[in-house]
Write a protein that holds these residues in place. Structure first.
Motif, mmCIF file in Angstrom:
data_model
loop_
_atom_site.group_PDB
_atom_site.id
_atom_site.type_symbol
_atom_site.label_atom_id
_atom_site.label_comp_id
_atom_site.label_asym_id
_atom_site.label_seq_id
_atom_site.Cartn_x
_atom_site.Cartn_y
_atom_site.Cartn_z
ATOM 1 N N ILE A 62 -55.659 22.832 1.001
ATOM 2 C CA ILE A 62 -55.690 21.600 1.090
ATOM 3 C C ILE A 62 -54.550 21.352 1.623
ATOM 4 N N ALA A 63 -53.554 22.017 1.613
ATOM 5 C CA ALA A 63 -52.191 21.872 2.832
ATOM 6 C C ALA A 63 -53.210 21.224 4.503
ATOM 7 N N GLN A 113 -39.840 30.060 10.230
ATOM 8 C CA GLN A 113 -39.299 28.839 9.604
ATOM 9 C C GLN A 113 -39.874 27.853 9.101
ATOM 10 N N PRO A 114 -41.057 28.341 7.831
ATOM 11 C CA PRO A 114 -41.780 27.257 7.269
ATOM 12 C C PRO A 114 -40.712 25.516 6.581
ATOM 13 N N THR A 115 -42.028 24.785 7.015
ATOM 14 C CA THR A 115 -40.834 23.084 6.144
ATOM 15 C C THR A 115 -40.828 23.363 5.085
ATOM 16 N N HIS A 116 -42.083 23.743 4.301
ATOM 17 C CA HIS A 116 -42.170 23.940 2.964
ATOM 18 C C HIS A 116 -42.441 25.388 2.607
ATOM 19 N N ILE A 117 -42.150 25.984 1.219
ATOM 20 C CA ILE A 117 -42.693 27.057 1.058
ATOM 21 C C ILE A 117 -43.481 26.890 -0.654
ATOM 22 N N ALA A 118 -44.793 27.633 -1.252
ATOM 23 C CA ALA A 118 -44.678 27.486 -2.190
ATOM 24 C C ALA A 118 -44.814 28.900 -3.153
ATOM 25 N N LEU A 119 -44.419 29.338 -3.828
ATOM 26 C CA LEU A 119 -44.238 31.157 -4.385
ATOM 27 C C LEU A 119 -44.004 30.478 -5.991
ATOM 28 N N ASP A 120 -45.092 32.164 -6.023
ATOM 29 C CA ASP A 120 -45.818 32.006 -7.055
ATOM 30 C C ASP A 120 -44.510 32.725 -8.733
ATOM 31 N N VAL A 170 -42.180 21.821 -10.131
ATOM 32 C CA VAL A 170 -43.188 22.757 -10.527
ATOM 33 C C VAL A 170 -44.653 22.278 -10.042
ATOM 34 N N LEU A 171 -45.504 23.097 -9.911
ATOM 35 C CA LEU A 171 -46.579 23.164 -10.403
ATOM 36 C C LEU A 171 -47.432 24.316 -10.862
ATOM 37 N N PRO A 172 -48.075 23.739 -12.370
ATOM 38 C CA PRO A 172 -48.454 24.879 -13.420
ATOM 39 C C PRO A 172 -49.997 24.928 -12.925
ATOM 40 N N LYS A 173 -49.915 26.099 -12.989
ATOM 41 C CA LYS A 173 -51.491 26.664 -13.130
ATOM 42 C C LYS A 173 -52.135 26.743 -14.167
ATOM 43 N N PRO A 174 -53.709 26.425 -13.826
ATOM 44 C CA PRO A 174 -54.060 25.644 -12.622
ATOM 45 C C PRO A 174 -53.935 23.956 -12.363
ATOM 46 N N PHE A 175 -54.395 23.517 -11.123
ATOM 47 C CA PHE A 175 -53.478 22.431 -10.601
ATOM 48 C C PHE A 175 -54.135 21.839 -9.755
ATOM 49 N N SER A 176 -54.326 20.708 -9.702
ATOM 50 C CA SER A 176 -55.349 20.145 -8.253
ATOM 51 C C SER A 176 -55.125 19.674 -7.663
ATOM 52 N N PRO A 177 -56.328 19.284 -6.136
ATOM 53 C CA PRO A 177 -55.450 19.301 -4.940
ATOM 54 C C PRO A 177 -54.812 18.011 -4.903
ATOM 55 N N ALA A 178 -54.406 17.046 -5.784
ATOM 56 C CA ALA A 178 -53.591 15.550 -5.693
ATOM 57 C C ALA A 178 -52.722 16.040 -5.935
ATOM 58 N N GLN A 179 -52.345 17.070 -6.818
ATOM 59 C CA GLN A 179 -51.373 17.549 -7.437
ATOM 60 C C GLN A 179 -49.987 18.217 -7.067
ATOM 61 N N LEU A 180 -50.861 19.054 -5.852
ATOM 62 C CA LEU A 180 -49.961 19.948 -4.934
ATOM 63 C C LEU A 180 -49.559 19.255 -3.314
ATOM 64 N N ARG A 181 -50.735 18.243 -3.177
ATOM 65 C CA ARG A 181 -50.337 17.562 -2.033
ATOM 66 C C ARG A 181 -49.535 15.890 -2.617
ATOM 67 N N ALA A 182 -49.316 15.622 -3.856
ATOM 68 C CA ALA A 182 -48.198 14.853 -4.143
ATOM 69 C C ALA A 182 -47.026 15.633 -3.909
ATOM 70 N N LEU A 183 -46.828 16.680 -4.411
ATOM 71 C CA LEU A 183 -45.799 17.637 -4.676
ATOM 72 C C LEU A 183 -45.007 18.405 -2.640
ATOM 73 N N VAL A 220 -39.144 23.839 -1.289
ATOM 74 C CA VAL A 220 -39.613 24.925 -2.221
ATOM 75 C C VAL A 220 -40.521 24.203 -3.625
ATOM 76 N N ILE A 221 -41.698 24.609 -3.515
ATOM 77 C CA ILE A 221 -42.379 24.081 -4.136
ATOM 78 C C ILE A 221 -42.838 25.620 -5.695
ATOM 79 N N ILE A 222 -42.284 25.494 -6.957
ATOM 80 C CA ILE A 222 -42.474 26.756 -7.124
ATOM 81 C C ILE A 222 -44.031 26.429 -8.315
ATOM 82 N N THR A 223 -44.801 27.837 -8.270
ATOM 83 C CA THR A 223 -46.493 27.639 -9.010
ATOM 84 C C THR A 223 -46.306 29.279 -10.176
ATOM 85 N N SER A 224 -46.614 28.477 -11.141
ATOM 86 C CA SER A 224 -47.204 29.798 -12.163
ATOM 87 C C SER A 224 -47.955 29.141 -13.213
ATOM 88 N N GLY A 225 -47.896 30.281 -13.410
ATOM 89 C CA GLY A 225 -48.900 29.989 -15.518
ATOM 90 C C GLY A 225 -47.660 30.163 -16.307
#
Ligand code: C2E
Ligand code: CA
Ligand code: CA
Length: 421
Positions: free
Chosen positions: A28-29, A53-60, A112-125, A84-89
């Protein structure tokens, strides 16, 4: 539905023990135009964090070898500036709590990005991140974070490098301009503009805070007095019409200042010098600062009130003895901490906290202020719960004095437009 084609920039680092989730995020990214690296191993994650040196981090949040909360704490101690985007179930409440804990650690949490997520949700964050983070970076490309020490700060005060920016505060009900908060900024000749979180703690621990506070109050009063003292305002102008009658100026006071006996007299002198009535000046104190030495605080705060100054309890809701402090000390305003306001639209708990703080303020006859208002929906909610004032990026960002005057003029125009409509 209209689909929006985000073009994003930056580099995203993903830590997730589930390879398929990592691969999905990466697809998606990359599709959206970002560079992306994925790892399942915390050690490799931290190595990439410092080298790439990432500009963005997605973390479970939940992984077998290390839990997400520990990873967040470690990122914060490294001074990580990525969004930072936090992902988790896990459930919404746990995600909310983790988000708050991370924000308290000083990390920039995009959401925070709940799992499961849609591509649009991730892109928005991811899109929100790139906007949020700009201009807020401590570690700019290739440069190592600057950690100031006492000598550097003393020198900066001596050279008058600590300046001030102003952020507006408006009434929730009709948007009238109610006041400004003065916020300190260090104009470092080499490292650029530095935020107060980087130098206020040093000022406090090294005995420089009183000098810093004095310089801030002096600059803030000079700006305020030259633009808003009664003889400067022409009642016939649209600007005057957009101002609420008791336009205020707020400055932040540190706990250490509460044992400084000369503070009250100094404040009185400065106000009179700049032709600003004491009643216009609000001193903001955090809840925790009034707990350090309750007796001295009570003395100084009472003296300040007797001279006509207003007192605000800042970051309310983050301390422990909130209620007791509030009733015991002579405050005139209560500021709901931005960690609740910023999450109001995504957290039922935050909304409950805001509602009860506003009610508490009302019942004690205090003005309630919500800071960290970042969108129209939050402002509408605040209006609904009867909060008096709002402050936040949605209304106006902190700006240097001259730019703030332009902001005031355009805000006044906007309000006149609304009235005519
Ligand atoms: P604070 O008093 O809680 O000030 C509000 C902080 O929230 C400011 O950060 C402001 O830029 C930020 N803010 C305002 N609206 C929004 C929003 O919508 N979203 C987000 N994410 N943030 C928002 P800043 O300027 O970095 O100041 C941080 C803290 O440093 C202040 O928190 C205050 O505690 C301290 N500080 C600033 N200036 C002074 C000063 O002159 N003296 C002392 N003692 N402390 C100061
Ligand atoms: Ca404040
Ligand atoms: Ca605050």
């Amino acid at each position: 539905m209209v689909s929006i084609d985000y073009k994003l920039s930056g580099n995203l680092l993903v830590l997730d023990d589930d390879k398929s989730v990592g691969a999905t995020i990466r697809a998606i990214a990359e599709n959206a135009g970002m560079e992306c690296r994925v790892t399942t191993d915390p050690a490799e994650f931290f190595q990439l964090e410092s080298e790439w040196q990432p500009t963005h981090i997605a973390l479970d949040l939940i992984m077998p070898d290390m839990d997400g909360v520990e990873v967040l704490a470690e990122l914060s101690s490294r001074g990580c500036t990525a969004s930072v985007i936090i992902t988790s179930g896990v459930s919404g409440r746990v995600l909310d709590a983790a988000g708050r804990s991370a924000a308290e650690h000083g990390l920039a949490i995009a959401g925070v990005l709940p799992k499961p997520f849609s591509p649009a949700q991730l892109r928005a964050l991811l899109a929100k991140n790139s906007m949020l983070k700009r201009g807020n970076r401590r570690r700019s490309q290739g440069k190592i974070a600057f950690i100031p020490d006492q000598r550097a700060l003393k020198d900066a005060l001596h050279r008058r490098q600590i300046g001030v920016v102003f952020q507006p505060k408006v009434t929730c009900v009709d948007g009238q301009l109610a006041g400004f908060e003065a916020l300190a900024r260090w104009h470092h000749p080499e490292y650029g503009l530095l935020g107060p979180d980087l130098f206020i703690p040093i000022a406090e621990s090294s005995g420089l805070i009183d000098e810093l506070t004095a310089q801030i109050i002096e600059q803030a009063l000079k700006w305020y007095g030259s633009n808003f003292s009664d003889d400067k305002l022409n009642p016939a102008t649209s600007v005057s019409n957009a101002l609420s009658p008791g336009l205020t100026l707020s400055v932040n006071i540190s706990a250490k200042t509460l044992d400084n006996f000369t503070f009250v007299d100094r404040a009185v002198e400065l106000c009179s010098f700049h032709h600003v009535s004491n009643t216009r000046l609000i001193f903001e104190l955090t809840e925790s600062s009034t707990m350090a030495d309750p007796v001295a605080s009570l003395d100084l705060l009472t003296r300040l009130r007797m001279k006509g100054f207003q007192l605000s309890i800042d970051d309310f809701g983050t301390g422990f003895s909130s209620m007791i402090q509030l009733v015991r000390l002579p405050f005139s305003e209560i500021k709901v901490d931005k960690s609740f306001v910023m999450t109001a639209m995504s957290s039922q708990e935050s909304r409950s906290v805001i509602r009860s703080i506003v009610e508490l303020g009302n019942s004690l006859g205090l003005k309630s202020v919500a800071e960290g208002v970042e969108d129209a929906e939050t402002l509408a909610f605040l209006r609904e719960v009867g909060c008096d004032l709002a402050q936040g990026y949605y209304i106006g960002r902190p700006l240097p004095g001259e730019d703030m005057m332009k902001w005031v003029a355009s805000w006044a125009d906007q309000m006149r437009g609304q009235r005519t409509a």
